[in-house]
Design an enzyme around this catalytic site. Sequence first.
Site, mmCIF file in Angstrom:
data_model
loop_
_atom_site.group_PDB
_atom_site.id
_atom_site.type_symbol
_atom_site.label_atom_id
_atom_site.label_comp_id
_atom_site.label_asym_id
_atom_site.label_seq_id
_atom_site.Cartn_x
_atom_site.Cartn_y
_atom_site.Cartn_z
ATOM 1 N N ARG A 79 0.815 -1.212 0.000
ATOM 2 C CA ARG A 79 0.000 0.000 0.000
ATOM 3 C C ARG A 79 0.854 1.268 0.000
ATOM 4 O O ARG A 79 0.372 2.349 -0.363
ATOM 5 C CB ARG A 79 -0.926 0.030 1.216
ATOM 6 N N ASN A 82 -3.658 7.846 6.919
ATOM 7 C CA ASN A 82 -2.533 6.975 7.244
ATOM 8 C C ASN A 82 -2.463 6.568 8.707
ATOM 9 O O ASN A 82 -2.043 5.461 9.030
ATOM 10 C CB ASN A 82 -1.215 7.661 6.860
ATOM 11 N N HIS A 129 -6.526 -4.435 -2.830
ATOM 12 C CA HIS A 129 -7.216 -4.948 -1.642
ATOM 13 C C HIS A 129 -7.520 -6.439 -1.759
ATOM 14 O O HIS A 129 -8.251 -6.982 -0.926
ATOM 15 C CB HIS A 129 -8.497 -4.155 -1.405
ATOM 16 N N HIS A 180 0.079 5.362 -1.325
ATOM 17 C CA HIS A 180 0.076 6.454 -0.362
ATOM 18 C C HIS A 180 1.282 7.375 -0.539
ATOM 19 O O HIS A 180 1.218 8.554 -0.180
ATOM 20 C CB HIS A 180 0.043 5.897 1.059
#
Length: 325
Positions: A59, A91, A190, A63
């Site tokens: 991930r 976050n 995901h 981000h």
Amino acid sequence: MSLLPSLVVLLLLMVTMATAGPLCPGFYSQTCPHAEAIVRDVMRKAMAREPRSIASVMRFQFHDCFVNGCDASLLLDDTPSMLGEKLALSNINSLRSFEVVDEVKEALEKACPGVVSCADIIIMAARDAVALTGGPDWEVRLGRKDSLTASQEESSNIMPSPRTNATSLIDLFRKYNLSVKDLVALSGSHSIGKARCFSIMFRLYNQSGSGKPDPAIEPGFREKLDKLCPLNVDQNVTGDLDATAQLFDNQYFKDLVAGRGFLNSDQTLFTFPQTRKYVKLFSDDENEYFKAFVEGMLKLGELQSGQPGEIRTNCRKVNSQDVDV
């Protein structure tokens, strides 16, 4: 908080995607020929120790790259003069396993001191997380520099929340020159990992302020989620993001078609017409999904801010912090 700074950054990213320093496969072939093998070895050991950890590391690319480009700004710890991105709204209490990147960096510094950037580590580690859990493998383009600063405000303004709907996600991705197909494919990250009850309490008990659950949740799945996340639950309890949470496959999309998406931002991809066709496509054809996912990850990895950078020796701090003042 004003949205103006984030809009400026978004425009900057779109301009510099084509003008920032060139990235290429095999960037470290002469200066650190075993770099990619070292990263994969550390990732493999991390997976054996805690399977969830490599999903968490994967991930980081999303981000990191959406905030000032792929520059490892995400990895910087706070300092007295700078609020980093780790505690930004999307976050905090969500991103984890930063220690895995520390382990990768330590191994690379032993083999090739001062050569491999933390930004490139994120890109390689994300690829390896997918490959090691049964997903596609691909050649990554490398050659990034590490940022000299980070911005908690930018991260909070830019990154979507678990409540975000498909329309907002489409608008966000478009600003980075990423298509609707890229959005749906990259949401398939995901396919592995877990999420907290905190992220779905509103879906279960007060969707859109109705005082009722999200009607898009399949009833049997909602009963399962109700047991996992009752009203009095510790909201840090976690649930699997799809039915095969340790295997990178297209089960995530099959779950969305069945109304069994864990996050609102996931299930909305099936309820919204513009994204639904890709959810159906990927649920039916895993190879098509894998191909689209790789294309999306490569495009995401091209985002660069064009700002000055360095090769950090410690991913958590800029090199100047190691110099006595």
